[in-house]
Enzyme design. Structure first.
Site, PDB file in Angstrom:
ATOM      1  N   GLN A 129       0.843  -1.137  -0.106  1.00 45.82           N
ATOM      2  CA  GLN A 129      -0.008  -0.015   0.178  1.00 45.82           C
ATOM      3  C   GLN A 129       0.845   1.251   0.012  1.00 45.82           C
ATOM      4  OE1 GLN A 129       0.398   1.777   2.785  1.00 45.82           O
ATOM      5  NE2 GLN A 129       0.711   0.339   4.403  1.00 45.82           N
ATOM      6  N   GLU A 248     -16.822  -4.053   4.613  1.00 44.41           N
ATOM      7  CA  GLU A 248     -16.083  -5.307   5.017  1.00 44.41           C
ATOM      8  C   GLU A 248     -14.818  -5.434   5.611  1.00 44.41           C
ATOM      9  OE1 GLU A 248     -17.374  -7.580   1.452  1.00 44.41           O
ATOM     10  OE2 GLU A 248     -16.552  -9.547   2.532  1.00 44.41           O
TER      11      GLU A 248
END
Lengths: 383, 316
Positions: A129, A248
């Site tokens: 990331q 989620e």
């Protein structure tokens, strides 16, 4: 009045559990893999991911066409319980699977999903990331790395840091400022994917507390990214990135199965050390905390499956598991006595990893602000 | 797998909440603390009419039970409103009396709210013996019907009046369901404590939103927010333990819920007191009704250590 709450799994889910358990018993490496924060360990973990993927166990909740089994959230929770109980390795593909994939499911194109997800599932491509910058940590929206329009795509320039897995990963995803003239900091950001080996990218690994290169700085100098690697509309990056933070992802970043297994190992350690009284209450806390987290997650999953947005409650979740994980490992090191300072135990590896938990994925201070402002309704103020 | 309360259970909680809100429980609690039980008895009957005590009493003895999940739902509301009296003890009494003669004799009265019961704990004290009509004393010989209560010993929670029970009296049964009664008592205490914690959190959130210092609500300060966020997290992670325990009724699950609900309630009480400042430290301010109860419930029906032992025993 009849109780319609039910904590037993459906027979089909139990069959799924048995299948997972049998596969794991036959495949989980008998000796732990080397730390995934080393070149050797990273390669070993990547090979393990490929083995999982070959039998469709790496991303059970994804649709079959991308390498999954189309298993629902509850079955994913069951799988995770079995996975960690079996002592299976940490997941080197976690960043992509739990952060990028949900974004692609919600905001990506069919072409992007078909191209990106299968190699993510097999760890042929491991993702890092690229959110934080030296001057944009908790205040992520103040980021200054640029995406400048060019023929057929964008040119990325700037400095990203604390990029987990980037020392050994293949590709990265993150936010870039594409419209510096936008009136507010969180406007004019674009969500892009890029190749860590593309011309213009320099990766400088950073040693975490124990020296292992668990993250890296990414120096970007006019790195070309084709239009096909923009997720969603240019300029909408903030909304896209945030839309999956509370949903989620809040449930799937750390599964309860992981902590149930850790608590069981801690109990074994406590017993093996002669059940010392000084750690008794903390062992109890670890046992109860794992159960609390499991039940909290079942309840959240139930609300999610019935259509509720989870939103800010995932901030409670993050504070809980990160502090839980750290406390559990601290207890384990105390139980090890003088051996507790040895860096070559699984407990030490887990401890160093758990130290980062309250910091990454939104610091716990930011999460507490979210709980206070969005769940309790307290007024915004200066941080 | 479905771990969510259903609409009927939520409606039950809502109706109790509405009834108790209208009942002005703080005034009732203060009377009760002085030994004036009139308001408390009237409230007790309304709680019984709502079906609360029937949840632990089997149908053949005039109840609807056993329904531990609904009982937990109800006791959260009783805790939220600081309802006084030997509520948990009446639940324990219903289970102790078991089946057969003593059950036939007393359970219909307990379910209907006509009979308030209390039970002596191993400390020798029974809660609110001066208000109860049925005084149960477990002894090595069995379960005795005590002749009555002795003088009140004050509790840190003025609404909890501890009374010794006179020894002797009729032997009701030689083999009461003591372990099962302890499980139900701990479940009810856990629920009550969660309710106490939720009330403390609600009242404190309301306070810091309206209390202004330095020209802004104190709730805008991060030091204040973070304490309340921690209280919220502790309570919300105790909640699934409570309902999971109500579903399984395994002693270890119930002990875990009791330990964590009481811990969360007490931590919330400390935060509530700190964030209210001096006004919170006064007896006259109603916050005190919950603050003191959070402390008392922590050790009632099982200390943290005893509950922890039950968890370890099942896990080892």
């Amino acid at each position: 009045m009849t109780a319609t709450v039910d904590l037993t799994h459906a027979p089909a889910d139990e069959e799924f559990r048995a299948e997972a358990r049998a596969w794991l018993a036959a495949h989980v490496p008998r000796t732990p893999l080397p730390s995934l924060e080393t070149a050797e360990g990273f390669a070993a973990h990547r090979a393990w991911e490929a083995e999982l993927a070959a039998d469709r166990w790496s991303v059970v909740s994804w649709p079959e066409e991308y390498g999954g089994r189309g298993a629902g959230l509850l079955r994913w929770l069951v799988f995770e319980e079995e996975y960690w109980a079996a002592g299976a390795p940490g997941r080197v593909g976690q960043n992509g699977i739990s952060l990028l994939a949900p974004t692609l499911f919600d905001h990506g194109t069919e072409e992007q999903r078909a191209r990106v997800l299968p190699p993510m599932a097999s760890a042929e491509v491991v993702w890092a990331q690229a959110w934080s910058e030296p001057e944009a940590g908790s205040d992520l929206a103040s980021l200054t790395s640029r995406a400048v329009r060019t023929d057929g795509g964008w040119l990325l320039s700037g400095l990203k840091t604390w990029s987990s897995r980037a020392a050994f990963a293949d590709r990265a995803f993150g936010l870039f400022r594409s419209d510096p003239g936008a009136p507010k900091p969180h406007q004019g950001l674009t969500y892009l994917m890029f190749d860590l080996r593309a011309p213009g990218v320099t990766v400088r690994p950073i040693g975490r507390l124990d020296g292992k290169p668990a993250f890296a700085e990414l120096f970007l100098d006019e790195v070309f990214v084709p239009d096909e690697d923009v997720i969603g509309e240019p300029g909408q990056g903030w909304r896209i990135a945030m839309s999956t933070t509370g949903n989620e992802r809040g449930l799937t970043l750390r599964s309860p199965g992981r902590f149930l297994a850790s608590a069981a190992r801690l109990l074994e350690l406590w017993q093996a050390r002669g059940r010392p009284g000084h750690a008794r209450a903390r062992v109890v806390d670890a046992l109860i905390g794992a159960r609390a987290y499991q039940l909290f997650t079942y309840a959240a999953a139930g609300r999610f499956l019935e259509g509720a947005a989870l939103g800010p409650e995932s901030s409670m979740n993050k504070v809980f598991w990160s502090e839980y994980d750290l406390a559990l490992h601290e207890t384990a090191l105390d139980l090890l006595g003088e051996e507790g300072e040895s860096a070559d135990t699984d407990w030490a590896e887990g401890y160093v990893f758990s130290l980062a938990g309250p910091i990454y994925a939104g610091t716990n201070e930011i999460q507490r602000d979210i709980v206070a402002e969005r769940l309790l309704g307290l007024p915004k103020g200066r941080r | 797998m479905r771990f969510l309360l259903d609409t009927e259970q939520h409606a039950f909680a809502d109706s109790l909440h509405a009834m108790l809100t209208a009942a002005d429980t703080p005034a009732v609690v203060r009377d009760w603390s002085r030994g004036d039980h009139a308001g408390g008895r009237a409230l007790w009957r309304r709680v019984a009419e709502a079906g609360v005590f029937g949840l632990v009493v089997p149908e053949e003895y005039g109840g609807l039970g056993p329904h531990p999940v609904e009982l937990a739902v109800a006791f959260v509301e009783l805790g939220r409103h600081a309802v006084p009296g030997p509520l948990v003890e009446t639940v324990a009494a219903a289970v102790l009396l078991g089946e057969g003669g003593p059950a036939k004799r007393f359970l219909p009265g307990l379910a209907a709210g006509e009979l308030i019961a209390t039970v002596a704990t191993p400390t020798g004290y029974a809660l609110d013996g001066d208000a109860a009509a049925l005084h149960l004393a477990p002894t090595p010989e069995g379960l005795h019907l005590s002749p009555g209560p002795g003088p009140v010993r004050p509790s840190l929670d003025p609404a909890r009046r501890l009374t010794p029970l006179a020894p002797g009296g009729e032997l009701l049964t030689p083999d009461p369901s003591s372990a099962h009664a302890l499980t139900w008592a701990r479940l009810a205490t856990a629920a009550q404590a969660l309710g106490v914690g939720l009330a403390l959190l609600d009242r404190t959130v309301a306070h810091v939103r309206q209390r202004t210092q330095f020209g802004v609500p104190i709730g805008s300060f991060q030091a204040v927010k973070h304490r309340l966020a921690d209280a919220k997290i502790a309570l919300e992670f105790a909640r699934p333990l409570l309902f999971g325990a109500a579903m399984s009724l395994r002693p270890a699950d119930v002990a875990a819920a009791k330990l964590k609900a009481c811990e969360a309630a007490y931590a919330t009480a400390r935060t509530a007191l700190q964030l209210h400042g001096a006004i919170g430290y006064t007896a006259e301010y109603d916050l005190s009704l919950w603050l003191t109860k959070a402390r008392a419930l922590r050790t009632a029906w099982g200390t943290p250590e005893e509950c922890g032992d039950a968890v370890l025993e099942a896990a080892c």
